[in-house]
Write a protein that holds these residues in place. Structure first.
Motif, PDB file in Angstrom:
ATOM      1  N   ILE A   1     -12.203   7.267 -11.218  1.00 11.85           N
ATOM      2  CA  ILE A   1     -12.122   5.806 -11.183  1.00 11.85           C
ATOM      3  C   ILE A   1     -11.580   5.425  -9.816  1.00 11.85           C
ATOM      4  O   ILE A   1     -10.645   6.056  -9.312  1.00 11.85           O
ATOM      5  CB  ILE A   1     -11.185   5.282 -12.292  1.00 11.85           C
ATOM      6  CG1 ILE A   1     -11.728   5.675 -13.671  1.00 11.85           C
ATOM      7  CG2 ILE A   1     -11.014   3.770 -12.196  1.00 11.85           C
ATOM      8  CD1 ILE A   1     -10.762   5.389 -14.803  1.00 11.85           C
ATOM      9  N   ASP A   2     -12.165   4.429  -9.188  1.00 15.18           N
ATOM     10  CA  ASP A   2     -11.782   4.040  -7.830  1.00 15.18           C
ATOM     11  C   ASP A   2     -10.410   3.367  -7.831  1.00 15.18           C
ATOM     12  O   ASP A   2     -10.295   2.189  -8.168  1.00 15.18           O
ATOM     13  CB  ASP A   2     -12.842   3.106  -7.239  1.00 15.18           C
ATOM     14  CG  ASP A   2     -12.613   2.822  -5.763  1.00 15.18           C
ATOM     15  OD1 ASP A   2     -11.546   3.196  -5.239  1.00 15.18           O
ATOM     16  OD2 ASP A   2     -13.504   2.232  -5.127  1.00 15.18           O
ATOM     17  N   GLY A   3      -9.400   4.118  -7.452  1.00 10.15           N
ATOM     18  CA  GLY A   3      -8.052   3.570  -7.422  1.00 10.15           C
ATOM     19  C   GLY A   3      -7.889   2.436  -6.421  1.00 10.15           C
ATOM     20  O   GLY A   3      -7.115   1.503  -6.645  1.00 10.15           O
ATOM     21  N   MET A   4      -8.640   2.494  -5.330  1.00 11.25           N
ATOM     22  CA  MET A   4      -8.517   1.461  -4.312  1.00 11.25           C
ATOM     23  C   MET A   4      -9.099   0.131  -4.779  1.00 11.25           C
ATOM     24  O   MET A   4      -8.627  -0.934  -4.394  1.00 11.25           O
ATOM     25  CB  MET A   4      -9.213   1.911  -3.020  1.00 11.25           C
ATOM     26  CG  MET A   4      -8.550   1.388  -1.780  1.00 11.25           C
ATOM     27  SD  MET A   4      -6.770   1.733  -1.703  1.00 11.25           S
ATOM     28  CE  MET A   4      -6.755   3.520  -1.789  1.00 11.25           C
ATOM     29  N   GLU A   5     -10.092   0.198  -5.637  1.00 11.22           N
ATOM     30  CA  GLU A   5     -10.649  -1.035  -6.202  1.00 11.22           C
ATOM     31  C   GLU A   5      -9.591  -1.773  -7.016  1.00 11.22           C
ATOM     32  O   GLU A   5      -9.555  -3.006  -7.035  1.00 11.22           O
ATOM     33  CB  GLU A   5     -11.858  -0.712  -7.079  1.00 11.22           C
ATOM     34  CG  GLU A   5     -12.564  -1.941  -7.630  1.00 11.22           C
ATOM     35  CD  GLU A   5     -13.808  -1.582  -8.418  1.00 11.22           C
ATOM     36  OE1 GLU A   5     -14.120  -2.313  -9.375  1.00 11.22           O
ATOM     37  OE2 GLU A   5     -14.445  -0.569  -8.086  1.00 11.22           O
ATOM     38  N   LEU A   6      -8.710  -1.022  -7.656  1.00 15.68           N
ATOM     39  CA  LEU A   6      -7.623  -1.646  -8.411  1.00 15.68           C
ATOM     40  C   LEU A   6      -6.682  -2.410  -7.480  1.00 15.68           C
ATOM     41  O   LEU A   6      -6.277  -3.535  -7.792  1.00 15.68           O
ATOM     42  CB  LEU A   6      -6.843  -0.585  -9.196  1.00 15.68           C
ATOM     43  CG  LEU A   6      -5.592  -1.077  -9.928  1.00 15.68           C
ATOM     44  CD1 LEU A   6      -5.935  -2.184 -10.910  1.00 15.68           C
ATOM     45  CD2 LEU A   6      -4.903   0.094 -10.629  1.00 15.68           C
TER      46      LEU A   6
ATOM     47  N   VAL B   1      -3.523   5.933   2.397  1.00 16.13           N
ATOM     48  CA  VAL B   1      -2.621   5.025   3.119  1.00 16.13           C
ATOM     49  C   VAL B   1      -3.427   3.965   3.855  1.00 16.13           C
ATOM     50  O   VAL B   1      -3.169   2.757   3.734  1.00 16.13           O
ATOM     51  CB  VAL B   1      -1.737   5.803   4.107  1.00 16.13           C
ATOM     52  CG1 VAL B   1      -0.873   4.835   4.928  1.00 16.13           C
ATOM     53  CG2 VAL B   1      -0.849   6.799   3.372  1.00 16.13           C
ATOM     54  N   LYS B   2      -4.429   4.402   4.619  1.00 16.75           N
ATOM     55  CA  LYS B   2      -5.260   3.466   5.388  1.00 16.75           C
ATOM     56  C   LYS B   2      -5.973   2.478   4.478  1.00 16.75           C
ATOM     57  O   LYS B   2      -5.961   1.261   4.726  1.00 16.75           O
ATOM     58  CB  LYS B   2      -6.290   4.247   6.205  1.00 16.75           C
ATOM     59  CG  LYS B   2      -7.236   3.366   7.024  1.00 16.75           C
ATOM     60  CD  LYS B   2      -8.474   4.141   7.477  1.00 16.75           C
ATOM     61  CE  LYS B   2      -9.385   4.454   6.307  1.00 16.75           C
ATOM     62  NZ  LYS B   2     -10.657   5.112   6.714  1.00 16.75           N
ATOM     63  N   ASP B   3      -6.564   2.989   3.412  1.00 21.92           N
ATOM     64  CA  ASP B   3      -7.323   2.116   2.517  1.00 21.92           C
ATOM     65  C   ASP B   3      -6.411   1.137   1.776  1.00 21.92           C
ATOM     66  O   ASP B   3      -6.803   0.000   1.497  1.00 21.92           O
ATOM     67  CB  ASP B   3      -8.121   2.957   1.519  1.00 21.92           C
ATOM     68  CG  ASP B   3      -9.261   3.728   2.187  1.00 21.92           C
ATOM     69  OD1 ASP B   3      -9.634   3.353   3.317  1.00 21.92           O
ATOM     70  OD2 ASP B   3      -9.755   4.697   1.582  1.00 21.92           O
ATOM     71  N   SER B   4      -5.186   1.560   1.463  1.00 23.57           N
ATOM     72  CA  SER B   4      -4.229   0.656   0.829  1.00 23.57           C
ATOM     73  C   SER B   4      -3.880  -0.495   1.760  1.00 23.57           C
ATOM     74  O   SER B   4      -3.760  -1.649   1.330  1.00 23.57           O
ATOM     75  CB  SER B   4      -2.958   1.407   0.431  1.00 23.57           C
ATOM     76  OG  SER B   4      -3.215   2.351  -0.582  1.00 23.57           O
ATOM     77  N   ALA B   5      -3.707  -0.166   3.036  1.00 21.16           N
ATOM     78  CA  ALA B   5      -3.408  -1.212   4.016  1.00 21.16           C
ATOM     79  C   ALA B   5      -4.575  -2.175   4.161  1.00 21.16           C
ATOM     80  O   ALA B   5      -4.391  -3.398   4.220  1.00 21.16           O
ATOM     81  CB  ALA B   5      -3.068  -0.578   5.368  1.00 21.16           C
ATOM     82  N   LEU B   6      -5.795  -1.650   4.185  1.00 19.20           N
ATOM     83  CA  LEU B   6      -6.984  -2.500   4.298  1.00 19.20           C
ATOM     84  C   LEU B   6      -7.163  -3.369   3.056  1.00 19.20           C
ATOM     85  O   LEU B   6      -7.650  -4.504   3.149  1.00 19.20           O
ATOM     86  CB  LEU B   6      -8.225  -1.632   4.505  1.00 19.20           C
ATOM     87  CG  LEU B   6      -8.364  -0.944   5.868  1.00 19.20           C
ATOM     88  CD1 LEU B   6      -9.514   0.060   5.849  1.00 19.20           C
ATOM     89  CD2 LEU B   6      -8.572  -1.978   6.973  1.00 19.20           C
ATOM     90  N   ALA B   7      -6.766  -2.851   1.901  1.00 15.65           N
ATOM     91  CA  ALA B   7      -6.935  -3.589   0.653  1.00 15.65           C
ATOM     92  C   ALA B   7      -5.841  -4.629   0.447  1.00 15.65           C
ATOM     93  O   ALA B   7      -5.929  -5.428  -0.488  1.00 15.65           O
ATOM     94  CB  ALA B   7      -6.958  -2.620  -0.529  1.00 15.65           C
ATOM     95  N   GLY B   8      -4.806  -4.615   1.309  1.00 16.63           N
ATOM     96  CA  GLY B   8      -3.784  -5.639   1.226  1.00 16.63           C
ATOM     97  C   GLY B   8      -2.548  -5.275   0.446  1.00 16.63           C
ATOM     98  O   GLY B   8      -1.787  -6.153   0.036  1.00 16.63           O
TER      99      GLY B   8
END
Length: 216
Positions: A138-143, A171-178
């Protein structure tokens, strides 16, 4: 984005704090148990190492016991954030402790609806577990993205604390996701510093300096 380090190793925390790389700490009973020391002593020492919030988790599962444990944890230091599970009793305890002025980190979040309820309960932080969702394909970053949208829609002040981070891309994707905060193991945080081109460039500069006899 703020960085919290996810550990109870006080030597690691001290070094990272002195380097100015962390804004707080998250712990859990498993991490503290590895130290072999009394839980309250470890939390107190960590709180002295950083002015930021230090998440300390309750072990109770019922409302009254959670509130009592939360009050005990908060007395350790003013920067303790009480960590509560995302259950009905946990949300009720969150509202009580928040109303008393205690910072609360609601943990074990795996859906946007859960995050919405935590914000309604007044949580200071919501901790969606990215890596554990990824383990289930499941895409955690989508959450993270969904929670960001919901919180912005209704101007909730609850901070998104990306947890269960396994690697630099998380880390990078969390920052991009806000995400407002990422809590990372020490090894992952240190790994963010590294890049082969940085090492190659530094080696070239040092070699040229040696040839030219440059010293400062």
């Amino acid at each position: 984005m703020k960085f919290f380090v996810d550990t109870a190793d006080t030597s690691e925390i001290k070094e990272l704090a002195e380097a100015g790389l962390i804004d707080g700490v998250t712990t859990n009973p498993s991490l503290v148990a590895k130290s072999g020391r009394k839980f309250s002593d470890v939390i107190a020492e960590i709180c002295e190492l950083t002015p930021g919030h230090v998440s300390a988790e309750v072990v109770a599962t019922e409302y009254d016991a959670m509130v009592n444990e939360g009050r005990t944890l908060q007395k350790i230091a003013p920067n303790v954030a009480v960590k509560l599970p995302l259950t009905m009793d946990g949300l009720k305890a969150c509202r009580t402790l928040t109303n008393e002025g205690t910072a609360v980190n609601v943990t074990l979040c795996f859906s946007a609806n859960q995050a919405l309820l935590a914000a309604k309960a007044g949580a200071t932080y919501i901790s969606p577990f990215i890596g554990r969702l990824d383990d289930l394909n499941i895409d955690g970053m989508e959450l993270i993205e969904d929670i960001r949208t919901i919180y912005d829609n209704y101007m909730f002040e609850t901070q998104i604390l990306a947890a269960s981070i396994r690697n630099a891309n998380h880390v990078k994707d969390s920052a991009l996701a806000g995400a407002d905060v990422a809590t990372v193991p020490p090894s992952v945080l240190r790994g963010l510093i590294n890049h082969p081109l940085t090492d190659k460039g530094l080696a070239a500069f040092l070699a040229d300096a040696e040839k030219a006899g440059i010293s400062v």
